[in-house]
Design an enzyme around this catalytic site. Sequence first.
Site, short mmCIF file in Angstrom:
data_model
loop_
_atom_site.label_atom_id
_atom_site.label_comp_id
_atom_site.label_asym_id
_atom_site.label_seq_id
_atom_site.Cartn_x
_atom_site.Cartn_y
_atom_site.Cartn_z
N GLY A 13 0.88 -1.23 0.19
CA GLY A 13 0.02 -0.16 0.02
C GLY A 13 0.94 1.21 0.11
O GLY A 13 2.06 1.33 0.66
N ASP A 130 0.26 1.51 9.01
CA ASP A 130 -0.11 0.74 10.25
C ASP A 130 0.79 0.89 11.54
O ASP A 130 0.37 0.20 12.51
CB ASP A 130 -0.32 -0.57 9.88
CG ASP A 130 -1.67 -0.80 8.74
OD1 ASP A 130 -2.35 0.33 8.76
OD2 ASP A 130 -1.59 -1.73 8.30
N HIS A 279 -9.19 5.36 2.62
CA HIS A 279 -7.78 5.54 1.82
C HIS A 279 -7.41 7.09 2.12
O HIS A 279 -6.29 7.58 1.94
CB HIS A 279 -7.90 5.34 0.51
CG HIS A 279 -7.78 3.59 0.32
ND1 HIS A 279 -9.00 3.13 0.49
CD2 HIS A 279 -6.83 2.83 0.26
CE1 HIS A 279 -8.69 1.76 0.37
NE2 HIS A 279 -7.26 1.65 0.30
O1 F6P Z 1 -1.08 -2.21 4.86
C1 F6P Z 1 -1.73 -1.03 5.20
C2 F6P Z 1 -3.05 -1.01 5.03
O2 F6P Z 1 -3.39 0.41 5.21
C3 F6P Z 1 -3.89 -2.02 5.84
O3 F6P Z 1 -4.25 -1.29 7.04
C4 F6P Z 1 -5.12 -2.03 5.19
O4 F6P Z 1 -5.89 -3.17 5.30
C5 F6P Z 1 -4.79 -2.09 3.63
O5 F6P Z 1 -3.59 -1.34 3.64
C6 F6P Z 1 -5.58 -1.68 2.40
O6 F6P Z 1 -5.02 -1.64 1.51
P1 F6P Z 1 -5.79 -1.47 0.17
O7 F6P Z 1 -7.10 -1.20 -0.07
O8 F6P Z 1 -4.86 -0.65 -0.79
O9 F6P Z 1 -5.26 -3.10 -0.46
#
Ligand code: F6P
Length: 349
Positions: A13, A130, A279
């Site tokens: 992410g 996180d 996001h």
């Molecule tokens: O890994 C970081 C994070 O922000 C998590 O807390 C979350 O579950 C995930 O990314 C969601 O990411 P995406 O929607 O981009 O797959």
Amino acid sequence: MAEKTIGILTGGGDCPGLNAVIRAVVRKGITAYRYRFRGILKGWKGMMECDWEPLGPEEISGILPKGGTILGTSRTNPFKEEDGGEIVVDNMRRMKLDALVAIGGEDTLGVANKLASMGVPVIGVPKTIDNDLNGTDYTFGFDTAVNIVTEAIDRIHTTAESHNRVMVIEVMGRHSGWIALYAGLAGGADMILIPEQKYTIQEIVSTIRKRHERGKDFSIVVVAEGAQVSAEGKENEYVVSEGGLDEFGHVKLGGIGQLVANAVEEATSYETRVTVLGHLQRGGTPTAFDRVLGTRFGIAAIDLVHAGDFGKMVSLQGNEIVAIPLADAVNQLKIVDQELYDLATVFFG
Ligand code: F6P
């Protein structure tokens, strides 16, 4: 001595501060060590497909305050493919890379660790909003996310108070509740639900009731997306928004906020609303703290490349930047301190 070529990639992410790291690595690499850089596009996907762009003074100019990553990112896992590791090793040669700097979280650095054990000269830089990576006190991106969530809680507070509502705020945090706990504490939440603890609906309802019985007519509940809440006597389960796993086997979480809100409203008749911050927590400009941390990590990473000290991850311990084995960073997650959670419970209800 022949000029060395270094690859940089950002995986998983995206996260505020990624560009600060890229800028620092390239700036010091060029000025102090005369390295040449290749920006590997979209994380490990670029390494699998030899997809790269030159990275020089022009490309890194003006990127410090920019959110996201100028290199793009993906959740591609080379080890999902048979011979994926060998393909990466081969592509290192094809792209003429002498070393690689991988910026990412548990998944990206897990791949880096496996490659390091195959002899790939790689350095890891810890990234995740996180803050759940082991071996470092903080990851960059976390401070920005906490500030965004705190501001959101402050805003939700005033509307909660005006309408006498229970407001449930769902935040990110798949395996750990660092964002929920820090922002919840900073924003004065009346209850914080995190993945490290188990809850029953009855417990949550009675905490909110207690607060309203002592004369308060609104409440703020912060819940991490990975928190598990059960009805009494039932097993705790993650709330999953849609089916399917990513390449690292993670389910897509989401929906716990709504579940909690429905249960509270049904049990208490207090009007309840949910906000899912999603996001928003990952987008936009990094805080000064994250820009400085990203810059310090980037400088330390390129110094390790220069020292030939591979298989390491740069980390923050106290106020020192130190190098630890990549294996130590990815062997377990850093979960929330019980002591800090206990402190937050003083303000519950
Ligand atoms: O890994 C970081 C994070 O922000 C998590 O807390 C979350 O579950 C995930 O990314 C969601 O990411 P995406 O929607 O981009 O797959």
